[in-house]
Design an enzyme around this catalytic site. Sequence first.
Site, PDB file in Angstrom:
ATOM      1  N   ASP A 285      -5.117  -0.331  -4.762  1.00 45.12           N
ATOM      2  CA  ASP A 285      -3.706  -0.094  -4.438  1.00 45.12           C
ATOM      3  C   ASP A 285      -2.771  -1.247  -4.804  1.00 45.12           C
ATOM      4  O   ASP A 285      -1.609  -1.028  -5.097  1.00 45.12           O
ATOM      5  CB  ASP A 285      -3.536   0.298  -2.973  1.00 45.12           C
ATOM      6  N   HIS A 286      -3.245  -2.474  -4.758  1.00 44.03           N
ATOM      7  CA  HIS A 286      -2.420  -3.613  -5.173  1.00 44.03           C
ATOM      8  C   HIS A 286      -3.309  -4.837  -5.334  1.00 44.03           C
ATOM      9  O   HIS A 286      -4.529  -4.764  -5.188  1.00 44.03           O
ATOM     10  CB  HIS A 286      -1.260  -3.876  -4.204  1.00 44.03           C
TER      11      HIS A 286
ATOM     12  N   THR B  96       0.807  -1.210   0.000  1.00 42.81           N
ATOM     13  CA  THR B  96       0.000   0.000   0.000  1.00 42.81           C
ATOM     14  C   THR B  96       0.844   1.265   0.000  1.00 42.81           C
ATOM     15  O   THR B  96       0.526   2.230  -0.703  1.00 42.81           O
ATOM     16  CB  THR B  96      -0.950   0.007   1.203  1.00 42.81           C
TER      17      THR B  96
ATOM     18  N   HIS C 211      -9.212  -5.375   3.439  1.00 41.38           N
ATOM     19  CA  HIS C 211      -7.854  -5.905   3.567  1.00 41.38           C
ATOM     20  C   HIS C 211      -7.894  -7.423   3.732  1.00 41.38           C
ATOM     21  O   HIS C 211      -8.747  -7.959   4.429  1.00 41.38           O
ATOM     22  CB  HIS C 211      -7.153  -5.258   4.768  1.00 41.38           C
TER      23      HIS C 211
END
Length: 374
Positions: free
Chosen positions: A218-219, A45, A158
């Site tokens: 973000d990823h 992140t 997450h």
Amino acid sequence: EFRRVLFRSIGKTINGEEITPNLNRLTEEIAYFENFHHQAAQGRTVDAEFVVNASLYPLYTGAVYREYPDRDYDALPKLLKAEGYSAYAFHVYDKTFWNRHVMYRHYGLDYFYGKGDFAPGERVGWDLGDEPMLEQMTDILLEQPKPFYALAVLLSSHHPFLYVPAKYKTLDVGELEGTLEGNYLHAVHYVDYAVGKLIDRLKREGLWDNTIVVLYGDHNAGLSQYDKLGELLGFEADELAVLEMEHEVPLFFHIPGAERPGVHSQAAGMIDIAPTILHLLGIPAEDKLHMGEDLFVKKDKPVIFRYGSFTDGNVFYHASPDGVFEKGVCYNLKTRKAADLNACRAGHEETIRQLSISDNLIRHDLIKKFKSER
């Protein structure tokens, strides 16, 4: 920055219900980049934050936020503050995690709202849910001087996507219920809900029509069983598709007064976000040491990943772990088959060149040096 919303879940349904109804609507209302890629590495992140704000590549190992937080960067918050903006970051996690509290000072942020700064609220995932966090963020921003820059790092989706309250698990994910992939779909559905609430609030408060809003993943999601997920979402999880999914993330751009709605298909990456924002705001960027380009100027150029892989919309080169070009695989994206390596050679050489330039700018603080010599 919304967490790990898999590009291929946008526009899809599962058992007749849209997974991301609010984001689906946005693909028709504002600019949506369907061939957009994250460029994070070990820092995950915070790598994404760095690439987006500084328009440089992450380190091969470690993270700039820990290794080189004291360098001079042409970071977006700092550049906007020079133009009279106030600047803030919002993230409900520990302020010291990944050294954010230090790096944000070097970005020139006025304040970092982190753990301890938010009122108690509904927990979704690791901590305060995205909806109450975004609601509190909007309350704060309404009281700040304008214009402002705000970075919001969401947390509810997450990995491993646990702790989504039952009331938000409205999707029928079938046999995926209780699995990592099923939990992921529930978390993504919640993020979509939270983002929809944010946009509704921005519109009610008059901010939507006066604010550039950028939403990006973000990823990658850290999933493992793509076969079953692909079957449910309507794509074949072959070797190339899995490689693509490890890099693809969504990007949305809302540009008040100058919308370019619809789907944009050119290959692009996080490194292009800061130059695009500066261009949209009319802030000269010619003297900024950025390695990205304006997203709305369509060009065939490689989107570079830290470990030597790249794509340009025509080919996808998957680099060998030892970095030897001849050991990598070059895929033709039209045939979706392995092609002659020579089709990827020029892109590979440009990848190595750009990564080397970025590393030198960071490690040797060359941005500061170049500025002192002007």
